[in-house]
Scaffold this motif. Structure first.
Motif, PDB file in Angstrom:
ATOM      1  N   LEU A  72       0.501  -7.528   2.568  1.00  0.00           N
ATOM      2  CA  LEU A  72       0.623  -6.508   3.536  1.00  0.00           C
ATOM      3  C   LEU A  72       2.031  -6.711   4.063  1.00  0.00           C
ATOM      4  CD1 LEU A  72      -2.807  -6.872   5.484  1.00  0.00           C
ATOM      5  CD2 LEU A  72      -2.183  -5.255   3.658  1.00  0.00           C
ATOM      6  N   THR A  73       2.859  -5.525   3.780  1.00  0.00           N
ATOM      7  CA  THR A  73       4.230  -5.740   4.237  1.00  0.00           C
ATOM      8  C   THR A  73       4.141  -5.608   5.824  1.00  0.00           C
ATOM      9  OG1 THR A  73       4.979  -3.478   3.702  1.00  0.00           O
ATOM     10  CG2 THR A  73       5.220  -5.097   1.881  1.00  0.00           C
ATOM     11  N   ALA A  74       5.516  -5.277   6.447  1.00  0.00           N
ATOM     12  CA  ALA A  74       5.616  -5.049   7.625  1.00  0.00           C
ATOM     13  C   ALA A  74       5.060  -4.009   8.379  1.00  0.00           C
ATOM     14  CB  ALA A  74       7.231  -5.017   8.225  1.00  0.00           C
ATOM     15  N   ARG A  75       4.303  -4.172   9.523  1.00  0.00           N
ATOM     16  CA  ARG A  75       3.780  -3.313  10.341  1.00  0.00           C
ATOM     17  C   ARG A  75       2.428  -2.386   9.665  1.00  0.00           C
ATOM     18  NH1 ARG A  75       8.158  -1.328  14.831  1.00  0.00           N
ATOM     19  NH2 ARG A  75       8.342  -3.573  15.698  1.00  0.00           N
ATOM     20  N   CYS A  76       1.896  -2.979   8.767  1.00  0.00           N
ATOM     21  CA  CYS A  76       0.793  -2.370   8.179  1.00  0.00           C
ATOM     22  C   CYS A  76      -0.433  -2.288   9.201  1.00  0.00           C
ATOM     23  CB  CYS A  76       0.383  -3.042   6.704  1.00  0.00           C
ATOM     24  SG  CYS A  76       1.421  -2.835   5.555  1.00  0.00           S
ATOM     25  N   GLU A  79      -1.829   6.123   0.192  1.00  0.00           N
ATOM     26  CA  GLU A  79      -1.879   6.844  -0.924  1.00  0.00           C
ATOM     27  C   GLU A  79      -1.244   5.908  -2.165  1.00  0.00           C
ATOM     28  OE1 GLU A  79       0.067  10.568  -0.922  1.00  0.00           O
ATOM     29  OE2 GLU A  79      -0.564  10.807   1.423  1.00  0.00           O
ATOM     30  N   PRO A  80      -1.983   5.799  -3.255  1.00  0.00           N
ATOM     31  CA  PRO A  80      -1.280   4.947  -4.482  1.00  0.00           C
ATOM     32  C   PRO A  80       0.136   5.566  -4.873  1.00  0.00           C
ATOM     33  CG  PRO A  80      -3.576   5.948  -5.025  1.00  0.00           C
ATOM     34  CD  PRO A  80      -3.268   6.287  -3.669  1.00  0.00           C
ATOM     35  N   VAL A  81       0.920   4.956  -5.176  1.00  0.00           N
ATOM     36  CA  VAL A  81       2.272   5.235  -5.578  1.00  0.00           C
ATOM     37  C   VAL A  81       2.679   4.355  -6.771  1.00  0.00           C
ATOM     38  CG1 VAL A  81       2.995   6.109  -3.363  1.00  0.00           C
ATOM     39  CG2 VAL A  81       3.592   3.615  -4.017  1.00  0.00           C
ATOM     40  N   GLY A  82       1.815   3.537  -7.359  1.00  0.00           N
ATOM     41  CA  GLY A  82       2.315   2.652  -8.462  1.00  0.00           C
ATOM     42  C   GLY A  82       1.331   1.574  -8.592  1.00  0.00           C
ATOM     43  N   GLN A  83       1.746   0.762  -9.684  1.00  0.00           N
ATOM     44  CA  GLN A  83       0.903  -0.532  -9.929  1.00  0.00           C
ATOM     45  C   GLN A  83       2.148  -1.734  -9.535  1.00  0.00           C
ATOM     46  OE1 GLN A  83      -2.238  -0.822 -11.147  1.00  0.00           O
ATOM     47  NE2 GLN A  83      -1.930   1.169 -10.455  1.00  0.00           N
ATOM     48  N   ARG A  84       1.544  -2.649  -9.029  1.00  0.00           N
ATOM     49  CA  ARG A  84       2.383  -3.823  -8.651  1.00  0.00           C
ATOM     50  C   ARG A  84       2.811  -4.723  -9.619  1.00  0.00           C
ATOM     51  NH1 ARG A  84       0.610  -8.708  -4.267  1.00  0.00           N
ATOM     52  NH2 ARG A  84       2.662  -9.743  -4.413  1.00  0.00           N
ATOM     53  N   PHE A  85       1.919  -4.840 -10.604  1.00  0.00           N
ATOM     54  CA  PHE A  85       2.370  -5.732 -11.774  1.00  0.00           C
ATOM     55  C   PHE A  85       2.061  -4.836 -13.113  1.00  0.00           C
ATOM     56  CE2 PHE A  85       1.087  -8.823  -8.726  1.00  0.00           C
ATOM     57  CZ  PHE A  85       2.216  -9.461  -8.483  1.00  0.00           C
ATOM     58  N   LYS A  86       3.016  -5.177 -14.277  1.00  0.00           N
ATOM     59  CA  LYS A  86       2.620  -4.343 -15.446  1.00  0.00           C
ATOM     60  C   LYS A  86       1.145  -4.893 -15.943  1.00  0.00           C
ATOM     61  CE  LYS A  86       7.399  -4.487 -16.638  1.00  0.00           C
ATOM     62  NZ  LYS A  86       8.324  -4.839 -17.524  1.00  0.00           N
ATOM     63  N   ASN A 145      -4.338  -4.352  -7.792  1.00  0.00           N
ATOM     64  CA  ASN A 145      -2.921  -4.135  -8.365  1.00  0.00           C
ATOM     65  C   ASN A 145      -2.398  -2.803  -7.775  1.00  0.00           C
ATOM     66  OD1 ASN A 145      -0.942  -5.289 -10.087  1.00  0.00           O
ATOM     67  ND2 ASN A 145      -1.526  -3.829 -11.529  1.00  0.00           N
ATOM     68  N   ALA A 146      -2.933  -1.786  -6.966  1.00  0.00           N
ATOM     69  CA  ALA A 146      -2.249  -0.915  -6.614  1.00  0.00           C
ATOM     70  C   ALA A 146      -0.965  -1.192  -5.443  1.00  0.00           C
ATOM     71  CB  ALA A 146      -3.347   0.118  -5.959  1.00  0.00           C
ATOM     72  N   LEU A 169      -0.303  -4.511  -3.083  1.00  0.00           N
ATOM     73  CA  LEU A 169       0.904  -4.376  -2.169  1.00  0.00           C
ATOM     74  C   LEU A 169       0.904  -3.012  -1.253  1.00  0.00           C
ATOM     75  CD1 LEU A 169       4.661  -5.409  -2.895  1.00  0.00           C
ATOM     76  CD2 LEU A 169       4.153  -3.085  -1.829  1.00  0.00           C
ATOM     77  N   ALA A 170       0.950  -3.314   0.081  1.00  0.00           N
ATOM     78  CA  ALA A 170       0.888  -2.134   1.108  1.00  0.00           C
ATOM     79  C   ALA A 170       2.302  -2.015   1.558  1.00  0.00           C
ATOM     80  CB  ALA A 170      -0.099  -2.276   1.975  1.00  0.00           C
ATOM     81  N   LYS A 171       3.029  -0.833   1.297  1.00  0.00           N
ATOM     82  CA  LYS A 171       4.394  -0.787   1.630  1.00  0.00           C
ATOM     83  C   LYS A 171       4.541  -0.799   3.353  1.00  0.00           C
ATOM     84  CE  LYS A 171       6.522   1.350  -2.188  1.00  0.00           C
ATOM     85  NZ  LYS A 171       7.474   2.388  -2.571  1.00  0.00           N
TER      86      LYS A 171
END
Length: 187
Positions: free
Chosen positions: A131-135, A171-178, A162-163, A148-150
């Motif tokens: 959980l990145t800053a200020r989630c 909103e999901p914007v990608g996958q964290r790991f391949k 893995n989202a 990973l939450a931006k």
């Protein structure tokens, strides 16, 4: 509405009044205090009040925990400066999780009820989450492994493993790991 008559006051404590008040003073002196630099002292203090905290956990200054007896944190976690666990219900954090600075996890709400009654729902965070800053994480949320939450994401509901998620609607914007990297990390 007369808020002095709103239901729910003290319902979420799950501890005697003396313990809640004592925790408030101890939290201020030994956990939230920005001058207190010892992470291990914070962890020992939280454990003394019933938190279940694994090994190698780092708690930075200015952290807050409403009710330590409702907090579980796995091994090797990093809790950033100013993180706030407003846990009127249980918060369970897996291993190798980062809760970055100024993040806010809250299990209580009033669910838009007219009587302002407190509604609580637990939070579950699986291993490897960042959980990145200020989630903000809302009650009733389950965050899957390695999410990973931006910054400044409002995390709610079920988040798939893995989202990478962002924004006020998580909103999901990608996958964290391949796929290969992610699968290797799970074995």
């Amino acid at each position: 509405m007369d808020l002095s008559k709103a239901p729910g006051q003290r319902e979420s404590w799950d501890a005697p009044r003396w313990k809640v008040y004592l925790w408030g003073a101890v939290e201020l002196l030994l956990v939230t205090n920005p001058w207190q630099v010892s992470s291990s002292l914070r962890v020992r203090t939280l454990r003394a009040f019933g938190a279940r905290i694994g090994s190698n956990v780092v708690f930075r200054p200015r952290t807050r925990v409403r009710f330590p007896w409702k907090l579980t944190i796995g091994d090797n976690c990093w809790i950033g400066e100013g993180a706030w666990f407003h846990n009127q219900d249980h918060i369970r954090v897996g291993a190798n999780v980062v809760v970055s600075q100024e993040s806010f996890l809250t299990t209580g709400s009033h669910a838009h009820r007219r009587d302002m009654a407190l509604v609580t729902r637990p939070i579950r965070i699986h291993d490897g989450v960042w959980l990145t800053a200020r989630c903000i994480v809302l009650g009733g949320t389950e965050i899957g492994q390695s999410v990973l939450a931006k910054p400044m994401t409002i995390v709610q509901g079920r988040v798939a493993p893995n989202a990478v998620v962002e924004g006020p609607r998580c909103e999901p914007v990608g996958q964290r790991f391949k796929l290969g990297d992610y699968d290797a990390g799970r074995s």
